[in-house]
Design a protein around this motif. Structure first.
Motif, mmCIF file in Angstrom:
data_model
loop_
_atom_site.group_PDB
_atom_site.id
_atom_site.type_symbol
_atom_site.label_atom_id
_atom_site.label_comp_id
_atom_site.label_asym_id
_atom_site.label_seq_id
_atom_site.Cartn_x
_atom_site.Cartn_y
_atom_site.Cartn_z
ATOM 1 N N GLN A 1 -16.622 -55.164 -0.388
ATOM 2 C CA GLN A 1 -18.215 -55.060 -0.056
ATOM 3 C C GLN A 1 -18.906 -55.987 -1.079
ATOM 4 O OE1 GLN A 1 -20.042 -53.950 2.579
ATOM 5 N NE2 GLN A 1 -21.926 -54.664 1.577
ATOM 6 N N HIS A 2 -18.654 -55.745 -2.369
ATOM 7 C CA HIS A 2 -19.152 -56.521 -3.429
ATOM 8 C C HIS A 2 -18.825 -57.807 -3.191
ATOM 9 C CE1 HIS A 2 -19.756 -52.615 -5.685
ATOM 10 N NE2 HIS A 2 -21.180 -53.275 -5.871
ATOM 11 N N ARG A 3 -17.449 -58.362 -2.983
ATOM 12 C CA ARG A 3 -16.937 -59.638 -2.726
ATOM 13 C C ARG A 3 -17.783 -60.204 -1.565
ATOM 14 N NH1 ARG A 3 -12.380 -60.042 -0.796
ATOM 15 N NH2 ARG A 3 -11.646 -57.750 -0.768
ATOM 16 N N ALA A 4 -18.038 -59.644 -0.472
ATOM 17 C CA ALA A 4 -18.940 -59.926 0.576
ATOM 18 C C ALA A 4 -20.174 -60.233 0.142
ATOM 19 C CB ALA A 4 -18.703 -59.022 1.862
ATOM 20 N N GLU A 5 -20.929 -59.437 -0.650
ATOM 21 C CA GLU A 5 -22.114 -59.764 -0.889
ATOM 22 C C GLU A 5 -22.277 -61.175 -1.848
ATOM 23 O OE1 GLU A 5 -23.675 -56.353 -2.910
ATOM 24 O OE2 GLU A 5 -23.486 -55.052 -0.935
ATOM 25 N N ILE A 6 -21.282 -61.168 -2.575
ATOM 26 C CA ILE A 6 -21.343 -62.245 -3.569
ATOM 27 C C ILE A 6 -21.235 -63.565 -2.795
ATOM 28 C CG2 ILE A 6 -20.123 -63.407 -5.404
ATOM 29 C CD1 ILE A 6 -19.328 -60.443 -6.563
ATOM 30 N N ILE B 1 -26.254 -60.040 -8.327
ATOM 31 C CA ILE B 1 -25.369 -59.494 -7.318
ATOM 32 C C ILE B 1 -24.159 -59.495 -7.896
ATOM 33 C CG2 ILE B 1 -24.522 -59.643 -5.213
ATOM 34 C CD1 ILE B 1 -26.974 -60.860 -4.120
ATOM 35 N N ALA B 2 -23.691 -60.815 -8.676
ATOM 36 C CA ALA B 2 -22.126 -60.821 -9.345
ATOM 37 C C ALA B 2 -22.137 -59.960 -10.797
ATOM 38 C CB ALA B 2 -22.267 -62.414 -9.572
ATOM 39 N N GLU B 3 -23.282 -59.936 -11.145
ATOM 40 C CA GLU B 3 -23.366 -59.282 -12.287
ATOM 41 C C GLU B 3 -23.023 -57.885 -12.098
ATOM 42 O OE1 GLU B 3 -25.950 -59.911 -16.289
ATOM 43 O OE2 GLU B 3 -27.085 -59.170 -14.817
ATOM 44 N N ARG B 4 -23.808 -57.110 -11.145
ATOM 45 C CA ARG B 4 -23.656 -55.755 -10.901
ATOM 46 C C ARG B 4 -22.142 -55.454 -10.461
ATOM 47 N NH1 ARG B 4 -28.602 -56.300 -8.508
ATOM 48 N NH2 ARG B 4 -27.637 -56.691 -6.241
ATOM 49 N N ALA B 5 -21.499 -56.304 -9.704
ATOM 50 C CA ALA B 5 -20.133 -56.307 -9.508
ATOM 51 C C ALA B 5 -19.060 -56.675 -10.658
ATOM 52 C CB ALA B 5 -19.729 -57.019 -8.027
ATOM 53 N N GLU C 1 -17.521 -61.633 -13.488
ATOM 54 C CA GLU C 1 -17.628 -62.638 -14.534
ATOM 55 C C GLU C 1 -17.598 -64.101 -14.010
ATOM 56 O OE1 GLU C 1 -15.625 -60.013 -14.897
ATOM 57 O OE2 GLU C 1 -16.896 -58.696 -16.350
ATOM 58 N N VAL C 2 -16.620 -64.345 -13.285
ATOM 59 C CA VAL C 2 -16.360 -65.688 -12.809
ATOM 60 C C VAL C 2 -17.343 -66.354 -12.028
ATOM 61 C CG1 VAL C 2 -14.823 -67.266 -11.515
ATOM 62 C CG2 VAL C 2 -14.072 -65.285 -13.193
ATOM 63 N N SER C 3 -18.039 -65.617 -10.891
ATOM 64 C CA SER C 3 -19.098 -66.244 -10.436
ATOM 65 C C SER C 3 -20.351 -66.132 -10.901
ATOM 66 C CB SER C 3 -19.344 -65.210 -8.961
ATOM 67 O OG SER C 3 -18.245 -65.184 -8.121
ATOM 68 N N ALA C 4 -20.779 -65.159 -12.141
ATOM 69 C CA ALA C 4 -21.786 -65.342 -12.859
ATOM 70 C C ALA C 4 -21.535 -66.531 -13.743
ATOM 71 C CB ALA C 4 -21.919 -63.908 -13.572
ATOM 72 N N ASP C 5 -20.687 -66.760 -14.185
ATOM 73 C CA ASP C 5 -20.379 -68.032 -15.176
ATOM 74 C C ASP C 5 -20.620 -69.256 -14.469
ATOM 75 O OD1 ASP C 5 -19.450 -69.105 -17.781
ATOM 76 O OD2 ASP C 5 -17.844 -69.919 -16.610
ATOM 77 N N LEU C 6 -20.074 -69.376 -13.320
ATOM 78 C CA LEU C 6 -20.476 -70.485 -12.469
ATOM 79 C C LEU C 6 -21.900 -70.657 -12.230
ATOM 80 C CD1 LEU C 6 -19.329 -72.898 -10.373
ATOM 81 C CD2 LEU C 6 -18.964 -70.943 -8.688
ATOM 82 N N MET C 7 -22.500 -69.549 -11.980
ATOM 83 C CA MET C 7 -23.907 -69.718 -11.645
ATOM 84 C C MET C 7 -24.781 -69.835 -12.818
ATOM 85 S SD MET C 7 -24.710 -67.042 -8.603
ATOM 86 C CE MET C 7 -23.377 -65.523 -9.200
ATOM 87 N N THR C 8 -24.213 -69.493 -13.877
ATOM 88 C CA THR C 8 -24.910 -69.951 -15.253
ATOM 89 C C THR C 8 -24.916 -71.406 -15.723
ATOM 90 O OG1 THR C 8 -24.437 -67.824 -16.159
ATOM 91 C CG2 THR C 8 -24.977 -69.485 -17.841
ATOM 92 N N GLN C 9 -23.730 -71.846 -15.159
ATOM 93 C CA GLN C 9 -23.595 -73.398 -15.460
ATOM 94 C C GLN C 9 -24.306 -74.148 -14.590
ATOM 95 O OE1 GLN C 9 -19.192 -74.416 -15.458
ATOM 96 N NE2 GLN C 9 -18.749 -72.366 -16.244
ATOM 97 N N ARG C 10 -24.532 -73.561 -13.216
ATOM 98 C CA ARG C 10 -25.262 -74.309 -12.317
ATOM 99 C C ARG C 10 -26.670 -74.331 -12.766
ATOM 100 N NH1 ARG C 10 -23.049 -78.023 -11.077
ATOM 101 N NH2 ARG C 10 -24.746 -78.411 -9.708
ATOM 102 N N LEU C 11 -26.986 -73.025 -13.021
ATOM 103 C CA LEU C 11 -28.639 -73.152 -13.440
ATOM 104 C C LEU C 11 -28.983 -73.988 -14.589
ATOM 105 C CD1 LEU C 11 -29.080 -69.211 -13.667
ATOM 106 C CD2 LEU C 11 -30.752 -70.815 -12.648
ATOM 107 N N GLN C 12 -27.915 -74.149 -15.690
ATOM 108 C CA GLN C 12 -28.099 -75.119 -16.700
ATOM 109 C C GLN C 12 -28.166 -76.749 -16.026
ATOM 110 O OE1 GLN C 12 -24.963 -75.228 -19.507
ATOM 111 N NE2 GLN C 12 -26.241 -76.596 -21.008
#
Length: 164
Positions: A18-23, A131-135, A138-149
């Motif tokens: 479920q979390h993987r689907a939301e992410i 969504i990634a953080e709650r689940a 860390e990999v998706s969260a890190d990717l998103m942090t890099q993309r934000l920058q």
């Protein structure tokens, strides 16, 4: 909810389905925004004219090249989570928050439109990140942090080219 592709083996990476689907759904929006921004930037690279031609032509090429690499990283993360990555224009049109630009704007408007589009991608990333953080992804969260920058810096650099 996105449908999973049939896998030869179940996915057991410590994040439930479920979390993987939301992410994956959120990352699909990020992918659509990123691809739409890629296409817009490439279009402007081809069609920019005027006194800032060379600097904008070069800057837009640098930015669309970076975006081309980014769409692959985002799509591969969606696949690693066990879901198909969207890959056609109708999916992107449905998922993106970046409006299409009809015609060929003047150079200064191109800059403004790309500032707005980069900021749109940043906002989408900020919506999906929790969504990634709650689940505990860390990999998706890190990717998103890099993309934000990347998108915040691109918006700043473009904005800096506009008259005060």
């Amino acid at each position: 909810m996105m449908l999973t592709q049939e896998n030869a083996m179940p996915i057991n990476i410590g994040i439930d389905e479920q979390h993987r689907a939301e992410i994956a759904e959120g990352l699909s929006r990020v992918l659509a925004d990123t691809y739409t921004l890629y296409l817009k930037t490439h279009n402007f690279h081809w069609n920019v004219t005027g006194p800032m031609f060379y600097s904008l032509h070069t800057l837009f090429e640098t930015q669309y090249t970076e975006l081309a690499l980014a769409v692959d990283l985002i799509a591969e993360r969606i696949r690693a989570l066990g879901f198909p990555a969207p890959g056609n224009y109708s999916d992107y049109a449905r998922l993106t928050a970046i409006p299409e630009t009809p015609g060929v704007p003047v150079a200064e408007d191109m800059i403004r439109l790309l500032v707005e589009a980069n900021e749109t991608v940043a906002r989408t990333l900020r919506e999906v990140f929790p969504i990634a953080e709650r689940a505990g992804d860390e990999v998706s969260a890190d990717l998103m942090t890099q993309r934000l920058q990347v998108h915040e810096k691109a918006a700043w650099m473009l904005r800096s080219m506009l008259p005060a």
